[in-house]
Design an enzyme around this catalytic site. Structure first.
Site, PDB file in Angstrom:
ATOM      1  CE1 TYR A 107     -11.167  13.255 -38.460  1.00 14.25           C
ATOM      2  CE2 TYR A 107      -9.783  14.945 -39.449  1.00 14.25           C
ATOM      3  CZ  TYR A 107     -10.163  13.623 -39.352  1.00 14.25           C
ATOM      4  OH  TYR A 107      -9.545  12.676 -40.122  1.00 14.25           O
TER       5      TYR A 107
ATOM      6  CE  LYS B 247      -6.787  11.409 -41.627  1.00 16.19           C
ATOM      7  NZ  LYS B 247      -6.117  10.109 -41.851  1.00 16.19           N
TER       8      LYS B 247
ATOM      9  CB  THR C 123     -14.757   3.149 -40.767  1.00 12.14           C
ATOM     10  OG1 THR C 123     -14.222   4.408 -40.338  1.00 12.14           O
ATOM     11  CG2 THR C 123     -14.986   3.172 -42.265  1.00 12.14           C
ATOM     12  CG  LEU C 124     -13.301   0.191 -35.160  1.00 11.50           C
ATOM     13  CD1 LEU C 124     -14.641  -0.391 -34.724  1.00 11.50           C
ATOM     14  CD2 LEU C 124     -12.252  -0.917 -35.247  1.00 11.50           C
TER      15      LEU C 124
ATOM     16  CB  ILE D 155     -11.030   3.106 -46.306  1.00 10.23           C
ATOM     17  CG1 ILE D 155     -12.152   4.082 -45.921  1.00 10.23           C
ATOM     18  CG2 ILE D 155     -10.398   3.499 -47.634  1.00 10.23           C
ATOM     19  CD1 ILE D 155     -11.710   5.510 -45.681  1.00 10.23           C
TER      20      ILE D 155
ATOM     21  CG  ASP E  54       1.817  -1.184 -32.910  1.00  7.47           C
ATOM     22  OD1 ASP E  54       1.754  -0.075 -33.485  1.00  7.47           O
ATOM     23  OD2 ASP E  54       1.703  -1.320 -31.677  1.00  7.47           O
ATOM     24  CB  VAL E  55       2.385   1.626 -38.272  1.00  7.88           C
ATOM     25  CG1 VAL E  55       1.965   0.731 -39.424  1.00  7.88           C
ATOM     26  CG2 VAL E  55       1.202   2.387 -37.683  1.00  7.88           C
TER      27      VAL E  55
ATOM     28  N   GLY F 245      -3.883  -1.427 -42.837  1.00  8.47           N
ATOM     29  CA  GLY F 245      -5.009  -0.752 -42.176  1.00  8.47           C
ATOM     30  C   GLY F 245      -6.325  -1.495 -42.255  1.00  8.47           C
TER      31      GLY F 245
HETATM   32  P1  NAD Z   1     -10.709   1.759 -39.805  1.00  7.46           P
HETATM   33  O1  NAD Z   1     -10.893   1.857 -38.332  1.00  7.46           O
HETATM   34  O2  NAD Z   1     -11.336   0.637 -40.491  1.00  7.46           O
HETATM   35  O3  NAD Z   1      -9.176   1.834 -40.212  1.00  7.46           O
HETATM   36  C1  NAD Z   1      -8.202   2.454 -39.421  1.00  7.46           C
HETATM   37  C2  NAD Z   1      -7.087   1.442 -39.315  1.00  7.46           C
HETATM   38  O4  NAD Z   1      -5.961   1.991 -38.622  1.00  7.46           O
HETATM   39  C3  NAD Z   1      -7.524   0.179 -38.545  1.00  7.46           C
HETATM   40  O5  NAD Z   1      -7.293  -0.952 -39.342  1.00  7.46           O
HETATM   41  C4  NAD Z   1      -6.616   0.193 -37.331  1.00  7.46           C
HETATM   42  O6  NAD Z   1      -6.304  -1.101 -36.876  1.00  7.46           O
HETATM   43  C5  NAD Z   1      -5.388   0.893 -37.936  1.00  7.46           C
HETATM   44  N1  NAD Z   1      -4.443   1.279 -36.904  1.00  7.46           N
HETATM   45  C6  NAD Z   1      -4.645   2.052 -35.799  1.00  7.46           C
HETATM   46  N2  NAD Z   1      -3.527   2.077 -35.039  1.00  7.46           N
HETATM   47  C7  NAD Z   1      -2.602   1.307 -35.695  1.00  7.46           C
HETATM   48  C8  NAD Z   1      -1.270   0.904 -35.401  1.00  7.46           C
HETATM   49  N3  NAD Z   1      -0.626   1.336 -34.296  1.00  7.46           N
HETATM   50  N4  NAD Z   1      -0.636   0.091 -36.279  1.00  7.46           N
HETATM   51  C9  NAD Z   1      -1.249  -0.334 -37.395  1.00  7.46           C
HETATM   52  N5  NAD Z   1      -2.512  -0.002 -37.726  1.00  7.46           N
HETATM   53  C10 NAD Z   1      -3.179   0.805 -36.869  1.00  7.46           C
HETATM   54  O7  NAD Z   1     -11.294   3.159 -40.356  1.00  7.46           O
HETATM   55  P2  NAD Z   1     -11.144   3.836 -41.799  1.00  7.46           P
HETATM   56  O8  NAD Z   1     -12.163   4.897 -41.800  1.00  7.46           O
HETATM   57  O9  NAD Z   1     -11.144   2.803 -42.859  1.00  7.46           O
HETATM   58  O10 NAD Z   1      -9.729   4.551 -41.703  1.00  7.46           O
HETATM   59  C11 NAD Z   1      -8.707   4.394 -42.656  1.00  7.46           C
HETATM   60  C12 NAD Z   1      -8.094   5.740 -42.975  1.00  7.46           C
HETATM   61  O11 NAD Z   1      -9.045   6.530 -43.689  1.00  7.46           O
HETATM   62  C13 NAD Z   1      -7.676   6.574 -41.755  1.00  7.46           C
HETATM   63  O12 NAD Z   1      -6.473   7.243 -42.022  1.00  7.46           O
HETATM   64  C14 NAD Z   1      -8.814   7.572 -41.646  1.00  7.46           C
HETATM   65  O13 NAD Z   1      -8.431   8.741 -40.971  1.00  7.46           O
HETATM   66  C15 NAD Z   1      -9.072   7.811 -43.109  1.00  7.46           C
HETATM   67  N6  NAD Z   1     -10.353   8.471 -43.423  1.00  7.46           N
HETATM   68  C16 NAD Z   1     -11.522   7.961 -42.929  1.00  7.46           C
HETATM   69  C17 NAD Z   1     -12.698   8.608 -43.209  1.00  7.46           C
HETATM   70  C18 NAD Z   1     -14.015   8.104 -42.640  1.00  7.46           C
HETATM   71  O14 NAD Z   1     -14.968   8.879 -42.558  1.00  7.46           O
HETATM   72  N7  NAD Z   1     -14.125   6.841 -42.277  1.00  7.46           N
HETATM   73  C19 NAD Z   1     -12.719   9.767 -44.006  1.00  7.46           C
HETATM   74  C20 NAD Z   1     -11.515  10.235 -44.511  1.00  7.46           C
HETATM   75  C21 NAD Z   1     -10.333   9.583 -44.206  1.00  7.46           C
END
Ligand code: NAD
Length: 261
Positions: free
Chosen positions: A155, A162, A193-194, A20, A64-65, A13
């Protein structure tokens, strides 16, 4: 000695320095883990490669998961390179932007499937594929959000995803417990984040969070990463199937603290 000395971790990820997954990768490196990272697709490679290099990580695999063959290929490469692994981090989520605004009832069938596939099923698929490689004493981690149990406007389908992810964490913990592998989720407060940028009204939510949380502070990727170190390490040897909040206490509040207004 680092808390993860002698352990091998794979982090899925990583997109950029705000991810994260990047916080986790850095903290695991600091604590002495041997690392491998994975990213979604070719387009992210030019961001991910230098980050991995900066922590001396040369196992950098595209995956790609949503594709079983991609997952199988990473498993094969990990087995070849590391033999066994100790920690698997799933830090992946996705829903179409259109689904992350307006009423939840507008969620499309296709959008629902996509969010569940990428954000939930991928954790199950990775757990199944990697479990033969996991050392006893190992740990799997995923990232969740409070929208699983409470309504967070916009959301929408991600909240439902989730909830399913947290339930999957418990089922996986039950499956893998007998082989000494723990499975936990971290519920992080909002971080820029993205992925977060796609959620409608995120900016306001981010600001409100700091005002409402008991600690009056937003959460960083470093905060989440340090909890990931704990959950990946032997310090949490008897903790499994849990959702651990890293949210400055936000989720305990019923209403905002009105005494300050
Ligand atoms: P991020 O955009 O940096 O990370 C999300 C990742 O998912 C990216 O690296 C993206 O390439 C990957 N992804 C999407 N589709 C994919 C696929 N088909 N195959 C492989 N990878 C794929 O953002 P983040 O905030 O670091 O998100 C990481 C996790 O943390 C997510 O599950 C998100 O829901 C969770 N989260 C984020 C927050 C927040 O506020 N940022 C809060 C709680 C939980």
């Amino acid at each position: 000695m680092g808390l993860l000395e002698g352990k091998t971790a794979l982090v899925f990820g990583l997109a950029n320095k705000n991810s994260i997954a990047w916080g986790v990768t850095q903290a695991f490196h600091r604590e002495g883990a041997t690392l491998g990272v994975s990213y979604a697709g070719e387009i992210l490679k030019r961001r991910v490669d230098p980050l991995a290099e900066s922590v001396g990580c040369d196992f950098v695999e595209e995956c790609d998961v949503s594709k079983d063959e991609d997952i199988a290929a990473v498993v094969e490469k990990a087995a070849e390179r590391f033999g066994k692994i100790d920690i698997l981090v799933h830090s992946i989520g996705f829903a179409n932007r259109d689904e992350l605004k307006g009423p939840f009832y507008n969620t499309s069938r296709e959008g629902f499937h996509l969010a569940m596939d990428i954000s939930v099923y991928s954790f199950v698929a990775l757990a199944r594929a990697f479990q033969p490689l996991m050392n006893p004493g190992g740990a799997m981690l995923t990232m969740t959000y409070h929208g699983s149990t409470k309504v967070i406007p916009n959301y929408n389908v991600m909240g439902v995803a989730k909830a399913a992810l947290e339930a999957s964490t418990r089922y996986l913990a039950s499956d893998l417990g007998p082989q000494g592998v723990r499975v936990n989720a971290i519920s992080a407060g909002p971080i820029r984040t993205l992925a977060a940028a796609g959620v409608g009204g995120f900016k306001s939510l981010y600001k409100l969070f700091a005002e409402m949380s008991p600690m009056r502070e937003n959460v960083t990727i470093e905060d989440v990463a340090n909890t990931a170190v704990f959950l990946g390490s032997n310090l949490s040897a008897r903790t499994t199937g849990e959702v651990l909040y890293v949210d400055s206490g936000y989720s305990i509040m019923g209403v905002p603290n009105v005494s300050e207004k």
